[in-house]
Design a protein around this motif. Structure first.
Motif, mmCIF file in Angstrom:
data_model
loop_
_atom_site.group_PDB
_atom_site.id
_atom_site.type_symbol
_atom_site.label_atom_id
_atom_site.label_comp_id
_atom_site.label_asym_id
_atom_site.label_seq_id
_atom_site.Cartn_x
_atom_site.Cartn_y
_atom_site.Cartn_z
ATOM 1 N N LEU A 364 0.836 -1.200 0.000
ATOM 2 C CA LEU A 364 0.000 0.000 0.000
ATOM 3 C C LEU A 364 0.871 1.250 0.000
ATOM 4 C CD1 LEU A 364 -2.719 1.436 0.143
ATOM 5 C CD2 LEU A 364 -2.663 1.148 2.639
ATOM 6 N N ALA A 365 1.924 1.255 0.795
ATOM 7 C CA ALA A 365 2.820 2.414 0.836
ATOM 8 C C ALA A 365 3.406 2.684 -0.540
ATOM 9 C CB ALA A 365 3.926 2.172 1.857
ATOM 10 N N ARG A 366 3.864 1.638 -1.216
ATOM 11 C CA ARG A 366 4.425 1.804 -2.560
ATOM 12 C C ARG A 366 3.379 2.371 -3.521
ATOM 13 N NH1 ARG A 366 7.122 -3.980 -1.578
ATOM 14 N NH2 ARG A 366 9.308 -3.376 -1.313
ATOM 15 N N MET A 367 2.146 1.872 -3.407
ATOM 16 C CA MET A 367 1.072 2.356 -4.273
ATOM 17 C C MET A 367 0.815 3.845 -4.041
ATOM 18 S SD MET A 367 -2.994 1.423 -4.259
ATOM 19 C CE MET A 367 -2.840 -0.244 -4.874
ATOM 20 N N GLU A 368 0.733 4.255 -2.791
ATOM 21 C CA GLU A 368 0.454 5.646 -2.454
ATOM 22 C C GLU A 368 1.549 6.583 -2.968
ATOM 23 O OE1 GLU A 368 -0.840 6.478 1.668
ATOM 24 O OE2 GLU A 368 -0.807 4.307 1.893
ATOM 25 N N ILE A 369 2.793 6.204 -2.720
ATOM 26 C CA ILE A 369 3.916 7.053 -3.129
ATOM 27 C C ILE A 369 3.948 7.183 -4.648
ATOM 28 C CG2 ILE A 369 6.422 7.337 -3.079
ATOM 29 C CD1 ILE A 369 6.331 5.603 -0.452
ATOM 30 N N GLY A 370 3.804 6.061 -5.344
ATOM 31 C CA GLY A 370 3.811 6.088 -6.802
ATOM 32 C C GLY A 370 2.675 6.913 -7.364
ATOM 33 N N ALA A 371 1.478 6.742 -6.810
ATOM 34 C CA ALA A 371 0.311 7.487 -7.309
ATOM 35 C C ALA A 371 0.502 8.987 -7.134
ATOM 36 C CB ALA A 371 -0.954 7.030 -6.582
ATOM 37 N N PHE A 372 1.049 9.390 -5.986
ATOM 38 C CA PHE A 372 1.220 10.824 -5.739
ATOM 39 C C PHE A 372 2.231 11.436 -6.706
ATOM 40 C CE2 PHE A 372 3.300 14.469 -3.917
ATOM 41 C CZ PHE A 372 2.208 15.282 -3.667
ATOM 42 N N PHE A 373 3.384 10.792 -6.866
ATOM 43 C CA PHE A 373 4.410 11.388 -7.727
ATOM 44 C C PHE A 373 4.050 11.311 -9.205
ATOM 45 C CE2 PHE A 373 6.973 11.146 -3.856
ATOM 46 C CZ PHE A 373 7.528 12.419 -3.878
ATOM 47 N N ARG A 374 3.279 10.319 -9.606
ATOM 48 C CA ARG A 374 2.804 10.319 -11.006
ATOM 49 C C ARG A 374 1.921 11.537 -11.262
ATOM 50 N NH1 ARG A 374 2.236 4.771 -9.860
ATOM 51 N NH2 ARG A 374 3.746 3.485 -10.992
ATOM 52 N N GLU A 375 1.025 11.801 -10.338
ATOM 53 C CA GLU A 375 0.129 12.946 -10.482
ATOM 54 C C GLU A 375 0.903 14.259 -10.410
ATOM 55 O OE1 GLU A 375 -3.362 15.103 -11.054
ATOM 56 O OE2 GLU A 375 -3.072 12.932 -11.229
ATOM 57 N N LEU A 376 1.790 14.377 -9.441
ATOM 58 C CA LEU A 376 2.533 15.619 -9.274
ATOM 59 C C LEU A 376 3.429 15.913 -10.479
ATOM 60 C CD1 LEU A 376 3.519 18.017 -7.529
ATOM 61 C CD2 LEU A 376 5.269 16.475 -6.599
ATOM 62 N N LEU A 377 4.228 14.937 -10.895
ATOM 63 C CA LEU A 377 5.199 15.190 -11.958
ATOM 64 C C LEU A 377 4.545 15.413 -13.309
ATOM 65 C CD1 LEU A 377 8.119 12.775 -11.006
ATOM 66 C CD2 LEU A 377 7.739 15.146 -10.346
ATOM 67 N N SER A 378 3.340 14.884 -13.505
ATOM 68 C CA SER A 378 2.636 15.118 -14.767
ATOM 69 C C SER A 378 2.172 16.566 -14.892
ATOM 70 C CB SER A 378 1.436 14.172 -14.883
ATOM 71 O OG SER A 378 0.404 14.539 -13.976
ATOM 72 N N ARG A 379 2.175 17.296 -13.766
ATOM 73 C CA ARG A 379 1.677 18.678 -13.767
ATOM 74 C C ARG A 379 2.734 19.692 -13.340
ATOM 75 N NH1 ARG A 379 -3.740 17.935 -10.218
ATOM 76 N NH2 ARG A 379 -3.783 20.199 -10.457
ATOM 77 N N LEU A 380 3.929 19.235 -13.033
ATOM 78 C CA LEU A 380 4.955 20.104 -12.453
ATOM 79 C C LEU A 380 5.814 20.765 -13.533
ATOM 80 C CD1 LEU A 380 6.311 20.997 -9.739
ATOM 81 C CD2 LEU A 380 7.870 19.051 -10.066
ATOM 82 N N ASP A 381 5.906 22.081 -13.468
ATOM 83 C CA ASP A 381 6.812 22.821 -14.352
ATOM 84 C C ASP A 381 8.136 23.138 -13.647
ATOM 85 O OD1 ASP A 381 5.296 22.956 -16.688
ATOM 86 O OD2 ASP A 381 4.143 24.669 -15.953
ATOM 87 N N HIS A 382 8.048 23.539 -12.383
ATOM 88 C CA HIS A 382 9.249 23.968 -11.654
ATOM 89 C C HIS A 382 9.010 23.774 -10.161
ATOM 90 C CE1 HIS A 382 12.685 26.340 -10.379
ATOM 91 N NE2 HIS A 382 11.872 27.010 -9.566
ATOM 92 N N ILE A 383 10.097 23.434 -9.442
ATOM 93 C CA ILE A 383 10.008 23.337 -7.988
ATOM 94 C C ILE A 383 11.380 23.587 -7.390
ATOM 95 C CG2 ILE A 383 10.421 20.830 -7.892
ATOM 96 C CD1 ILE A 383 8.286 20.780 -5.592
ATOM 97 N N GLU A 384 11.409 24.254 -6.230
ATOM 98 C CA GLU A 384 12.658 24.540 -5.526
ATOM 99 C C GLU A 384 12.355 24.695 -4.043
ATOM 100 O OE1 GLU A 384 12.747 29.411 -5.995
ATOM 101 O OE2 GLU A 384 13.746 28.168 -7.506
ATOM 102 N N LEU A 385 13.386 24.640 -3.232
ATOM 103 C CA LEU A 385 13.219 24.897 -1.805
ATOM 104 C C LEU A 385 12.980 26.385 -1.589
ATOM 105 C CD1 LEU A 385 16.036 22.687 -0.201
ATOM 106 C CD2 LEU A 385 13.596 22.169 -0.393
ATOM 107 N N ALA A 386 12.114 26.685 -0.620
ATOM 108 C CA ALA A 386 11.826 28.080 -0.288
ATOM 109 C C ALA A 386 12.246 28.384 1.153
ATOM 110 C CB ALA A 386 10.338 28.373 -0.462
ATOM 111 N N GLY A 387 13.023 27.512 1.738
ATOM 112 C CA GLY A 387 13.471 27.666 3.111
ATOM 113 C C GLY A 387 14.207 26.415 3.542
ATOM 114 N N GLU A 388 14.550 26.354 4.807
ATOM 115 C CA GLU A 388 15.330 25.237 5.330
ATOM 116 C C GLU A 388 14.418 24.090 5.761
ATOM 117 O OE1 GLU A 388 18.898 23.388 6.053
ATOM 118 O OE2 GLU A 388 18.608 25.425 5.271
ATOM 119 N N PRO A 389 14.585 22.893 5.190
ATOM 120 C CA PRO A 389 13.809 21.732 5.656
ATOM 121 C C PRO A 389 14.155 21.417 7.112
ATOM 122 C CG PRO A 389 14.838 21.288 3.526
ATOM 123 C CD PRO A 389 15.447 22.553 4.050
ATOM 124 N N GLN A 390 13.167 20.915 7.852
ATOM 125 C CA GLN A 390 13.385 20.572 9.258
ATOM 126 C C GLN A 390 12.931 19.143 9.510
ATOM 127 O OE1 GLN A 390 11.909 23.438 12.167
ATOM 128 N NE2 GLN A 390 12.021 25.065 10.627
#
Length: 410
Positions: A364-390
């Motif tokens: 299930l975890a693999r399915m969820e991760i794959g489904a999310f990134f397929r959807e995100l990357l099909s619509r993503l033009d640009h992405i960058e960090l906007a601050g420090e990850p914590q």
């Protein structure tokens, strides 16, 4: 008291050490090189043997008759151990042998390929819903708080059959349970008050059990509430413990993999571009994200008889910590382990454990991760960090608690 300088593996009993992954991995690399099975003695904890090499962890996982999950499957302070034993928690990760097999069987059908195939459409719809939410956030947000904690929560709570009105309450409880070492997430600095999060979860699930026994429905909660072992229904502690492990293990681990996976893609733009251009690489990329993050940092075992591991004598009753976060960077198990490589193959990471206790919800975890990134990357033009990850301060389950990003979506 043993210091991290004297015994590098002592960082494994230091929640704050997990907030600095570079320093953590440097210490664990030293442990693997100089003392891969080392005795850790730090104030507030029962002494334990830290196992940091991939091959040694495999050996311990396979020796189920020598190393028991009971009575302490997770590293806790001595005081936290006492409190948990008083409550009497009895989850799958506490069980061994025939008992473990019987209780694991209660939920196993819900995570088989045939069952997950029926769930795929719902997971895809939730992935789209949360990428839409990302789009609506206006091009800049804290990804963890906007999407990362909620998307996997909605999946696992829907599978259990919990009403959406209760999702926020369950999120609060799961974060308090696995984040009780982090000042931002913990309920209190008091172990007793932090343990109340577990009792609140128990009270919620007791009511759910009563409801599902009186009026069964087609969800995992009903399967748990009405399950029998040796012809007898589960008692209150067993039933609630089952819900609790599904709710927490099915949420926080996947959340950490998704958020940490996105950070890794942002920080390795060549890998991001490669995955966006070659979506067929998604299954391999998902495995690499999970290895990279390793949301479950460790599990504990207790030796039931005297044994030897890498020349060290481990006596009956000794506690043993299996450091998955170390094993998944083991130079002898992975080529170039500190490289984030979405085409890594083979990738036999230990993020889901190994052997009899291999994670029930891994598919299930693999399915969820794959489904999310397929959807995100099909619509993503640009992405960058906007601050420090914590990162979260934790010795058990965790990952990012904040990931500020700036992005453009189609």
């Amino acid at each position: 008291m043993t210091t991290a300088e004297a015994v590098p593996a002592a960082v494994l009993a230091t929640p704050a050490a997990y907030k600095d992954s570079e320093s953590l991995h440097a210490a664990l690399a030293a442990a693997r090189r100089d003392d891969p099975v080392s005795l850790v003695e730090v104030d507030g904890y029962t002494p334990f043997w830290a196992v940091t090499k991939y091959a040694d962890i495999i050996k311990v996982e396979r020796a189920a008759k020598t190393f028991s999950n009971s009575p302490r499957p997770v590293l806790m302070t001595t005081e936290q151990d006492k409190l948990q034993q008083q409550i009497g928690i009895d989850t799958l990760i506490h069980m061994d042998g025939a008992k473990h097999r019987q209780y694991r069987a209660i939920g196993v059908n819900w995570f088989k390929p045939s069952a997950l195939a029926k769930l795929q459409e719902q997971v895809n719809a939730l992935a789209k819903r949360f990428v839409d939410k990302l789009a609506a956030a206006g091009g800049e947000c804290d990804f963890v708080q906007t999407v990362g904690v909620d998307y996997p929560l909605y999946v696992i709570m829907s599978l259990l059959g919990i009403p959406e009105d209760d999702f926020a309450f369950m999120l609060k409880l799961t974060q308090e349970l696995v984040g009780n070492d982090d000042p931002e997430l913990q309920r209190s600095t008091s172990d007793e008050e932090n343990m109340m999060a577990m009792l609140d979860m128990f009270a919620y699930f007791q009511k759910l059990t009563e409801n599902r026994r009186a009026d069964p429905t087609d969800d995992l909660a009903s399967a748990i509430a009405n399950a029998t072992v040796d012809g007898a229904p589960l008692d209150d502690i067993q039933t609630v413990s089952y819900y609790a492990i599904v709710a927490t293990a099915g949420h926080d681990t996947t959340s950490s993999s998704i958020t940490g996976g996105l950070q890794a893609l942002i920080e390795h733009p060549d890998q991001l571009a490669k995955l966006r251009d070659n979506p067929d690489l998604m299954p391999l990329a998902v495995e690499e994200m999970i290895r990279w993050v390793t949301p479950v940092k460790e599990f504990m075992r207790t030796a039931v008889e005297d044994t030897e591991l890498r020349g060290k004598t481990i006596k009956a009753g000794d506690a043993v910590l299996l450091s998955y976060v170390s094993a998944n960077r083991d130079e002898e198990a992975f080529d170039d382990p500190f490289a984030f490589d979405i085409e890594r193959e083979p990738n036999k990471h230990l993020a889901f454990g190994h052997g009899l206790h291999f994670c029930l919800g891994a598919p299930l975890a693999r399915m969820e991760i794959g489904a999310f990134f397929r959807e995100l990357l099909s619509r993503l033009d640009h992405i960058e960090l906007a601050g420090e990850p914590q990162l979260t301060a934790t010795t058990f389950v965790g990952g990012l608690k904040h990931l500020p990003i700036r992005y453009t979506l189609r």
